[in-house]
Design a protein around this motif. Structure first.
Motif, PDB file in Angstrom:
ATOM      1  N   ASN A  43       0.834  -1.212   0.000  1.00 53.04           N
ATOM      2  CA  ASN A  43       0.000   0.000   0.000  1.00 53.04           C
ATOM      3  C   ASN A  43       0.865   1.257   0.000  1.00 53.04           C
ATOM      4  O   ASN A  43       0.671   2.168   0.800  1.00 53.04           O
ATOM      5  CB  ASN A  43      -0.958  -0.011   1.194  1.00 53.04           C
ATOM      6  CG  ASN A  43      -2.053   1.030   1.073  1.00 53.04           C
ATOM      7  OD1 ASN A  43      -2.389   1.448  -0.024  1.00 53.04           O
ATOM      8  ND2 ASN A  43      -2.595   1.458   2.195  1.00 53.04           N
ATOM      9  N   VAL A  44       1.836   1.310  -0.895  1.00 57.15           N
ATOM     10  CA  VAL A  44       2.745   2.446  -0.995  1.00 57.15           C
ATOM     11  C   VAL A  44       2.026   3.597  -1.690  1.00 57.15           C
ATOM     12  O   VAL A  44       1.465   3.428  -2.767  1.00 57.15           O
ATOM     13  CB  VAL A  44       4.029   2.066  -1.764  1.00 57.15           C
ATOM     14  CG1 VAL A  44       4.937   3.258  -1.908  1.00 57.15           C
ATOM     15  CG2 VAL A  44       4.741   0.937  -1.049  1.00 57.15           C
ATOM     16  N   VAL A  45       2.020   4.771  -1.043  1.00 54.38           N
ATOM     17  CA  VAL A  45       1.361   5.960  -1.589  1.00 54.38           C
ATOM     18  C   VAL A  45       2.406   7.040  -1.838  1.00 54.38           C
ATOM     19  O   VAL A  45       3.459   7.067  -1.201  1.00 54.38           O
ATOM     20  CB  VAL A  45       0.260   6.492  -0.637  1.00 54.38           C
ATOM     21  CG1 VAL A  45      -0.876   5.504  -0.526  1.00 54.38           C
ATOM     22  CG2 VAL A  45       0.822   6.800   0.729  1.00 54.38           C
ATOM     23  N   LYS A  46       2.111   7.921  -2.794  1.00 52.30           N
ATOM     24  CA  LYS A  46       3.016   9.018  -3.104  1.00 52.30           C
ATOM     25  C   LYS A  46       2.487  10.290  -2.465  1.00 52.30           C
ATOM     26  O   LYS A  46       1.310  10.604  -2.577  1.00 52.30           O
ATOM     27  CB  LYS A  46       3.134   9.198  -4.614  1.00 52.30           C
ATOM     28  CG  LYS A  46       3.834   8.054  -5.276  1.00 52.30           C
ATOM     29  CD  LYS A  46       4.041   8.292  -6.740  1.00 52.30           C
ATOM     30  CE  LYS A  46       4.806   7.125  -7.346  1.00 52.30           C
ATOM     31  NZ  LYS A  46       5.071   7.317  -8.765  1.00 52.30           N
ATOM     32  N   PRO A  51       9.204  22.080  -0.176  1.00 54.99           N
ATOM     33  CA  PRO A  51      10.507  22.188   0.486  1.00 54.99           C
ATOM     34  C   PRO A  51      10.356  22.815   1.876  1.00 54.99           C
ATOM     35  O   PRO A  51       9.592  23.751   2.067  1.00 54.99           O
ATOM     36  CB  PRO A  51      11.300  23.109  -0.439  1.00 54.99           C
ATOM     37  CG  PRO A  51      10.649  22.978  -1.760  1.00 54.99           C
ATOM     38  CD  PRO A  51       9.190  22.739  -1.476  1.00 54.99           C
ATOM     39  N   SER A  52      11.081  22.259   2.845  1.00 48.49           N
ATOM     40  CA  SER A  52      11.049  22.776   4.206  1.00 48.49           C
ATOM     41  C   SER A  52      12.449  22.652   4.799  1.00 48.49           C
ATOM     42  O   SER A  52      13.371  22.175   4.142  1.00 48.49           O
ATOM     43  CB  SER A  52      10.052  21.984   5.055  1.00 48.49           C
ATOM     44  OG  SER A  52      10.474  20.652   5.177  1.00 48.49           O
ATOM     45  N   ALA A  53      12.605  23.057   6.041  1.00 51.50           N
ATOM     46  CA  ALA A  53      13.911  22.980   6.685  1.00 51.50           C
ATOM     47  C   ALA A  53      14.362  21.528   6.828  1.00 51.50           C
ATOM     48  O   ALA A  53      15.530  21.211   6.634  1.00 51.50           O
ATOM     49  CB  ALA A  53      13.866  23.652   8.049  1.00 51.50           C
ATOM     50  N   SER A  54      13.437  20.640   7.170  1.00 48.51           N
ATOM     51  CA  SER A  54      13.806  19.237   7.343  1.00 48.51           C
ATOM     52  C   SER A  54      13.935  18.517   6.007  1.00 48.51           C
ATOM     53  O   SER A  54      14.686  17.557   5.885  1.00 48.51           O
ATOM     54  CB  SER A  54      12.767  18.528   8.214  1.00 48.51           C
ATOM     55  OG  SER A  54      11.508  18.568   7.575  1.00 48.51           O
ATOM     56  N   GLU A  55      13.197  18.958   4.996  1.00 53.68           N
ATOM     57  CA  GLU A  55      13.224  18.356   3.656  1.00 53.68           C
ATOM     58  C   GLU A  55      13.473  19.454   2.633  1.00 53.68           C
ATOM     59  O   GLU A  55      12.542  19.921   1.970  1.00 53.68           O
ATOM     60  CB  GLU A  55      11.886  17.641   3.402  1.00 53.68           C
ATOM     61  CG  GLU A  55      11.858  16.717   2.220  1.00 53.68           C
ATOM     62  CD  GLU A  55      12.585  15.421   2.460  1.00 53.68           C
ATOM     63  OE1 GLU A  55      13.236  14.958   1.514  1.00 53.68           O
ATOM     64  OE2 GLU A  55      12.536  14.883   3.575  1.00 53.68           O
ATOM     65  N   PRO A  56      14.730  19.921   2.484  1.00 65.02           N
ATOM     66  CA  PRO A  56      15.000  21.086   1.628  1.00 65.02           C
ATOM     67  C   PRO A  56      14.725  20.835   0.143  1.00 65.02           C
ATOM     68  O   PRO A  56      14.413  21.761  -0.592  1.00 65.02           O
ATOM     69  CB  PRO A  56      16.483  21.370   1.857  1.00 65.02           C
ATOM     70  CG  PRO A  56      17.044  20.140   2.427  1.00 65.02           C
ATOM     71  CD  PRO A  56      15.932  19.424   3.123  1.00 65.02           C
ATOM     72  N   GLY A  58      12.217  18.783  -1.149  1.00 63.25           N
ATOM     73  CA  GLY A  58      10.803  18.658  -1.449  1.00 63.25           C
ATOM     74  C   GLY A  58      10.591  17.555  -2.470  1.00 63.25           C
ATOM     75  O   GLY A  58      11.411  16.657  -2.609  1.00 63.25           O
ATOM     76  N   GLY A  59       9.495  17.597  -3.209  1.00 62.86           N
ATOM     77  CA  GLY A  59       9.238  16.621  -4.264  1.00 62.86           C
ATOM     78  C   GLY A  59       8.248  15.560  -3.848  1.00 62.86           C
ATOM     79  O   GLY A  59       7.431  15.753  -2.961  1.00 62.86           O
ATOM     80  N   ILE A  60       8.330  14.428  -4.531  1.00 59.67           N
ATOM     81  CA  ILE A  60       7.399  13.330  -4.306  1.00 59.67           C
ATOM     82  C   ILE A  60       8.069  12.287  -3.411  1.00 59.67           C
ATOM     83  O   ILE A  60       9.128  11.772  -3.733  1.00 59.67           O
ATOM     84  CB  ILE A  60       6.967  12.705  -5.638  1.00 59.67           C
ATOM     85  CG1 ILE A  60       6.298  13.767  -6.512  1.00 59.67           C
ATOM     86  CG2 ILE A  60       6.032  11.533  -5.398  1.00 59.67           C
ATOM     87  CD1 ILE A  60       6.024  13.321  -7.918  1.00 59.67           C
ATOM     88  N   VAL A  61       7.428  11.992  -2.282  1.00 59.40           N
ATOM     89  CA  VAL A  61       7.948  11.028  -1.313  1.00 59.40           C
ATOM     90  C   VAL A  61       7.015   9.827  -1.284  1.00 59.40           C
ATOM     91  O   VAL A  61       5.797   9.988  -1.194  1.00 59.40           O
ATOM     92  CB  VAL A  61       8.044  11.656   0.097  1.00 59.40           C
ATOM     93  CG1 VAL A  61       8.544  10.648   1.112  1.00 59.40           C
ATOM     94  CG2 VAL A  61       8.927  12.889   0.070  1.00 59.40           C
TER      95      VAL A  61
END
Length: 105
Positions: A43-46, A51-56, A58-61
């Motif tokens: 059940n992998v979802v995208k 972009p943030s301080a913890s994730e500079p 950004g994008g699709i995770v």
């Protein structure tokens, strides 16, 4: 008091219904209030993130979504099996496979 569940974190489970039917994975987390579990690789979802301080970057995770516990069955020796509870020699309640009769660790 929390409801006793037939699966625990670390169990190998098989998905019985839904989009991920037939897939197997290991239980990573369990939400007892919502009766849902996160299963690794199933059940992998995208998720689109800014972009943030913890994730500079950004994008699709990609991450695992939750599945209702009623749609999961414990796998023992390669076969999905229903589970039950019985007392062992010491009088402690243990889970066991109803298909093979052996205890689940």
């Amino acid at each position: 008091m929390q409801k006793k569940l037939h699966i625990k974190v670390g169990d190998t489970v098989k998905v019985l219904s839904g989009e991920s039917r037939g897939q197997e994975g290991t239980v990573l987390t369990i939400d007892r209030n919502k009766e849902r579990a996160t299963v690794g690789g199933v059940n992998v979802v995208k998720r689109h993130t800014k972009p943030s301080a913890s994730e500079p970057q950004g994008g699709i995770v990609e991450k695992e979504g939750t599945i209702h516990i009623s749609n999961l069955m414990v796998v023992i020796k390669g076969q999905a099996s229903r589970t039950g509870r019985k007392e062992d020699a010491k009088g402690k309640l243990v889970r066991y496979s109803k298909k093979s009769g052996e205890e689940i660790k």
